[in-house]
Design a protein around this motif. Structure first.
Motif, PDB file in Angstrom:
ATOM      1  N   LYS A  27       0.833   5.762  -0.119  1.00 28.20           N
ATOM      2  CA  LYS A  27       0.053   6.987   0.086  1.00 28.20           C
ATOM      3  C   LYS A  27       0.832   8.135  -0.555  1.00 28.20           C
ATOM      4  CE  LYS A  27      -2.265   9.754   3.660  1.00 28.20           C
ATOM      5  NZ  LYS A  27      -2.484   9.935   5.127  1.00 28.20           N
TER       6      LYS A  27
ATOM      7  N   GLY B  72      -2.433  12.173  -1.290  1.00 27.21           N
ATOM      8  CA  GLY B  72      -2.882  12.060   0.094  1.00 27.21           C
ATOM      9  C   GLY B  72      -3.804  10.896   0.373  1.00 27.21           C
ATOM     10  N   LYS B  73      -4.149  10.131  -0.642  1.00 30.50           N
ATOM     11  CA  LYS B  73      -5.044   8.996  -0.446  1.00 30.50           C
ATOM     12  C   LYS B  73      -4.280   7.675  -0.662  1.00 30.50           C
ATOM     13  CE  LYS B  73      -9.461  11.174  -1.570  1.00 30.50           C
ATOM     14  NZ  LYS B  73     -10.713  11.058  -2.360  1.00 30.50           N
ATOM     15  N   LYS B  74      -4.643   6.692   0.142  1.00 29.00           N
ATOM     16  CA  LYS B  74      -3.984   5.397   0.047  1.00 29.00           C
ATOM     17  C   LYS B  74      -4.395   4.676  -1.235  1.00 29.00           C
ATOM     18  CE  LYS B  74      -3.537   4.635   5.033  1.00 29.00           C
ATOM     19  NZ  LYS B  74      -3.898   3.730   6.175  1.00 29.00           N
TER      20      LYS B  74
ATOM     21  N   GLU C 138       0.846  -1.201   0.000  1.00 29.05           N
ATOM     22  CA  GLU C 138       0.000   0.000   0.000  1.00 29.05           C
ATOM     23  C   GLU C 138       0.877   1.244   0.000  1.00 29.05           C
ATOM     24  OE1 GLU C 138      -4.105   0.447   2.207  1.00 29.05           O
ATOM     25  OE2 GLU C 138      -2.542   1.214   3.521  1.00 29.05           O
TER      26      GLU C 138
ATOM     27  N   GLU D   3       2.106  11.580  -2.133  1.00 28.25           N
ATOM     28  CA  GLU D   3       1.920  13.018  -1.877  1.00 28.25           C
ATOM     29  C   GLU D   3       2.585  13.761  -3.025  1.00 28.25           C
ATOM     30  OE1 GLU D   3       0.268  14.279   0.627  1.00 28.25           O
ATOM     31  OE2 GLU D   3       0.117  12.645   2.091  1.00 28.25           O
TER      32      GLU D   3
END
Length: 276
Positions: free
Chosen positions: A164, A213-215, A162, A166
């Protein structure tokens, strides 16, 4: 190598690239066929949850026993190639510890011993030269599949992680796979196919699949080549300059009883980068 030993005993010429192909060869009806029995030993450390399948060529030419229990070599379809036939192994005859698989064959000029395989949902390793069936591993680490329960596995394997990310507006997002040993690598981002790679620079642009900013779930699927299953496994040089029939019946100077496998797997973790 075994086939040549039997042909020496039977005073028959070797099979090879110089022989007349079977469909053009005149049959020698004067040769009295010899009864040859083969015995293969394998160990079961953990009993597989599903059935085991024996794979061989020309099953009609053999009689078989598993731990002295006879069973029919009744084909149930093909495996990988139309020349390989699947035969179900009798589950009741299997046991924990050492198992012995025996074959009887009437050997003649048209005969030829080819490799046989046991397939199923299980882990696998070798203790020296002894094949060992183990529990199917649930996970795998970075590095070679050998030693992790997949010593002769040549299918596909998925690695999931996973991220995330940026990144700024206008930047592009890339996933790079710095080192892997496989035929190709395919990337899925949140279940969506981001493409496949077979050559440098071994990277994918995933900008349209992610949000800053989202996984996001990253899944890398490696597809192995067939070399560790069908290759010249007993040639002492893992990278011969040429691979032909001779590399499978190596001379004594090139032969080793050990299985010579090439590394397969995701060798280093994927890297994420951003570019304007």
């Amino acid at each position: 190598k075994l086939d040549r030993v039997v042909r020496d005993i039977c005073n028959l010429p070797y099979r090879g690239g110089n022989m007349v192909q079977p469909w053009a060869r005149k049959k020698d009806d004067s040769f009295k066929k010899k009864t040859v029995e083969l015995a293969f030993m394998f160990k079961i450390e953990t009993m597989p949850e599903s059935e085991l399948t024996l794979v061989l060529e020309n099953p009609k030419d053999f009689k078989a026993k598993l731990n002295e229990s006879s069973f029919a070599l009744k084909p149930e379809g093909n495996w990988i190639d139309n020349s390989f036939y699947k035969v179900r192994l009798p589950a009741k005859a299997l046991k924990l510890g050492m198992n012995v698989l025996k074959f009887e064959h009437q050997y003649g000029p048209e005969s030829g011993f080819e490799a046989m395989y046991i397939t199923g949902e299980f882990g696998f390793r070798r203790d020296g030269l002894t094949p060992v069936i183990t529990a199917l591993p649930k996970t795998i680490k970075l590095g070679d599949w050998k030693g992790q329960g997949f010593d002769s596995y040549t299918g596909a394997m998925a690695y999931v992680t996973e991220i995330k990310p940026e990144f700024k507006k206008g930047e592009k997002v890339f996933i790079r796979i710095p080192e892997f040993n496989a035929v190709c690598a395919r990337l899925f981002v949140n279940g969506k196919d981001a493409g496949a790679i077979i050559c440098p620079p071994y990277e994918f642009e995933i900008s349209k699949f992610v949000e800053s900013g989202k996984k996001a779930e990253i899944k890398i699927v490696l597809t192995a080549g067939r070399r560790n299953l069908f290759g010249q496994l007993h040639h002492s040089n893992p990278w011969p300059a040429w691979t032909g029939p001779g590399e499978f019946v190596s001379s004594l100077e090139n032969w080793t009883d050990e299985y010579v496998l090439l590394p397969v797997g995701l060798m280093k973790a994927p890297e994420i980068s951003y570019r304007a």
